[in-house]
Design an enzyme around this catalytic site. Structure first.
Site, PDB file in Angstrom:
ATOM      1  CE  LYS A 199      -4.044  -2.109   0.134  1.00 51.17           C
ATOM      2  NZ  LYS A 199      -3.744  -3.537   0.313  1.00 51.17           N
TER       3      LYS A 199
HETATM    4  C1  PLP Z   1      -9.744  -2.929  -1.002  1.00 52.04           C
HETATM    5  C2  PLP Z   1      -9.109  -3.603   0.182  1.00 52.04           C
HETATM    6  N1  PLP Z   1      -9.816  -3.726   1.313  1.00 52.04           N
HETATM    7  C3  PLP Z   1      -9.301  -4.305   2.405  1.00 52.04           C
HETATM    8  C4  PLP Z   1      -8.022  -4.823   2.417  1.00 52.04           C
HETATM    9  C5  PLP Z   1      -7.511  -5.514   3.639  1.00 52.04           C
HETATM   10  O1  PLP Z   1      -6.385  -4.886   4.192  1.00 52.04           O
HETATM   11  P1  PLP Z   1      -5.325  -5.704   5.051  1.00 52.04           P
HETATM   12  O2  PLP Z   1      -4.522  -6.555   4.116  1.00 52.04           O
HETATM   13  O3  PLP Z   1      -4.495  -4.636   5.709  1.00 52.04           O
HETATM   14  O4  PLP Z   1      -6.078  -6.508   6.045  1.00 52.04           O
HETATM   15  C6  PLP Z   1      -7.242  -4.715   1.266  1.00 52.04           C
HETATM   16  C7  PLP Z   1      -5.863  -5.228   1.260  1.00 52.04           C
HETATM   17  O5  PLP Z   1      -5.385  -5.879   0.409  1.00 52.04           O
HETATM   18  C8  PLP Z   1      -7.795  -4.108   0.115  1.00 52.04           C
HETATM   19  O6  PLP Z   1      -7.101  -4.008  -1.017  1.00 52.04           O
END
Ligand code: PLP
Length: 400
Positions: A199
């Site tokens: 990210k």
């Molecule tokens: C659109 C979206 N929502 C939620 C998430 C979840 O984030 P995390 O990997 O920090 O749990 C991601 C991560 O890949 C994502 O791309």
């Protein structure tokens, strides 16, 4: 049928790159590492002063009143659904084109995700499709700023207002972006961010929820700490052992050394987003005259944060499937990826919610043609040239 790699070997000789260029990668400087080490040498590894400092810095950055740090973007989504009181019998509308966690958070709370289709040009959730999916059981809408482009928040807010619904922004792709001059993170009732290494900034794993609503923020603070009203540091400061668990919560806390990394990274974000935009612009210009490669549409009223650079292939014209183009680009050393398999096509949702093909046809057709090209601030100009050269090479090989 001739394999993609063989076909390219005939047409292309040696691969464009010897080592694989990933589609995304973190950027860590010595001062980031020093910030973490300083906390590791201090008294507070977790639940200490860096958490509040990161939360305040983040809230200020996105123009929100409150930010609550948690252990991942998924934890942030879960906490949001908890704070809104989503439970059995409740429906939450989510876009089909997203990472599974956007829908899973509704299921964690016993609710039902209802999938809405996307706009064919941007692959952002289509407000008309959202409105069509509203029932008396609908409680909230989760918009996803897919690839880093903010959704049409004015349209979505109007729908939410008309139907008495809460609007949540899954802004995990869009930190540093804006909509009509307003920063992502200040556009919905609750906004969700992730700090996974691919990210815009990273804390290893981590997430934040931003909101202007202090009651929702307080509910989330209790939820991330086992449903307990005071944390360890508050009790220490008050000289008291007493605490009460008022609801079922989780341990979704983010550590102080992760927050120190987050503060350090956040300072560099504007430059990193600008670099992502420069890379995207080079791709846009290079692919403008290529009939088989269609970058996603970008609206004029957004500043795109470009977590991803997604193209749609004209697979008919190319005479190759996406899988073949994917394999050929990987063979050229380009770490392309696919974002996303529409969530309603995953076996879990088919089995438990009766979803399947035909539910969101725009997302389903797009999925067959999508490719994410590498984009991250540490890419050199030469890396970008390699991606463009490999795209031309592969497209040329297939069109013969
Ligand atoms: C659109 C979206 N929502 C939620 C998430 C979840 O984030 P995390 O990997 O920090 O749990 C991601 C991560 O890949 C994502 O791309």
């Amino acid at each position: 049928m001739i394999e993609a790699a063989e076909k390219l070997a005939i047409h292309g000789g040696t691969p464009v790159r010897q080592t694989l260029l990933p589609y995304g990668r973190q950027w860590l400087d010595d001062d980031d590492i020093a910030a973490v080490v300083e906390v590791l040498r201090s008294d507070w590894l977790t639940t200490g002063p860096k958490v509040a400092e990161f939360e305040q810095t983040f809230a200020d950055f996105v123009g929100a009143k409150e930010a609550v740090a948690v252990s991942s973007g998924t934890a942030a989504l879960h906490a949001a659904m908890y704070a809104l009181g989503i439970g059995p019998g409740d429906e939450v509308i989510v876009p089909a084109m997203t990472f599974a966690a956007t829908a899973n958070c509704v299921v964690f709370q016993g609710g039902t995700p209802v999938f809405a289709d996307v706009d064919p040009d941007t692959l952002l959730v289509d407000p008309a499709q959202v409105e069509a999916k509203i029932t008396p059981r609908t409680k909230a809408i989760i918009a996803v700023d897919y690839t880093g482009q903010a959704c049409d928040y004015d349209a979505l807010q109007a729908i939410a207002h008309r139907h008495g619904l809460i609007l949540v922004a899954d802004a995990c792709h869009a930190l540093g972006g804006s909509y009509k001059g307003r920063p992502v993170g200040s556009l919905a009732d609750l906004s969700i961010f992730s700090f996974h290494p691919v990210k815009h900034i990273t804390t290893g794993e981590g997430g934040v929820i931003t909101t202007d609503n202090p009651d929702l923020a307080q509910r989330i603070r209790v939820f991330r700490n086992h449903g307990v009203t005071t944390d360890h540091r508050q009790r220490e400061q008050q000289g008291s052992w007493f605490y009460e668990m008022v609801d079922l919560g989780y341990n979704y806390r983010l550590t102080d050394f992760q927050c120190a990394l987050g503060i350090s990274q956040l300072g560099k974000l504007p430059g990193w987003v600008a670099r992502r935009q420069t890379i995207a612009h080079r791709y846009d210009v290079s692919f403008a005259g290529v009939p088989t490669v269609e970058p996603l549409g970008v609206r004029a009223d957004v500043s795109h944060a470009y977590h991803l650079y997604v193209i749609q292939l004209d697979t008919m014209r190319l005479g190759a499937t996406r899988a073949e183009v994917f394999a050929a680009l990987r063979a050229e050393g380009i770490g392309v990826n696919v974002h996303y398999i529409p969530v309603h096509l995953h076996p879990f949702y088919r089995e438990h919610f009766g979803t399947g093909p035909g539910l969101c046809p725009v997302a389903e057709v797009a999925y067959e043609q999508l490719l994410s090209l590498p984009i991250f601030p540490g890419m050199s100009d030469r890396d970008v040239t390699d991606v463009i050269a490999a795209m031309f090479k592969v497209c040329d090989a297939y069109r013969r």
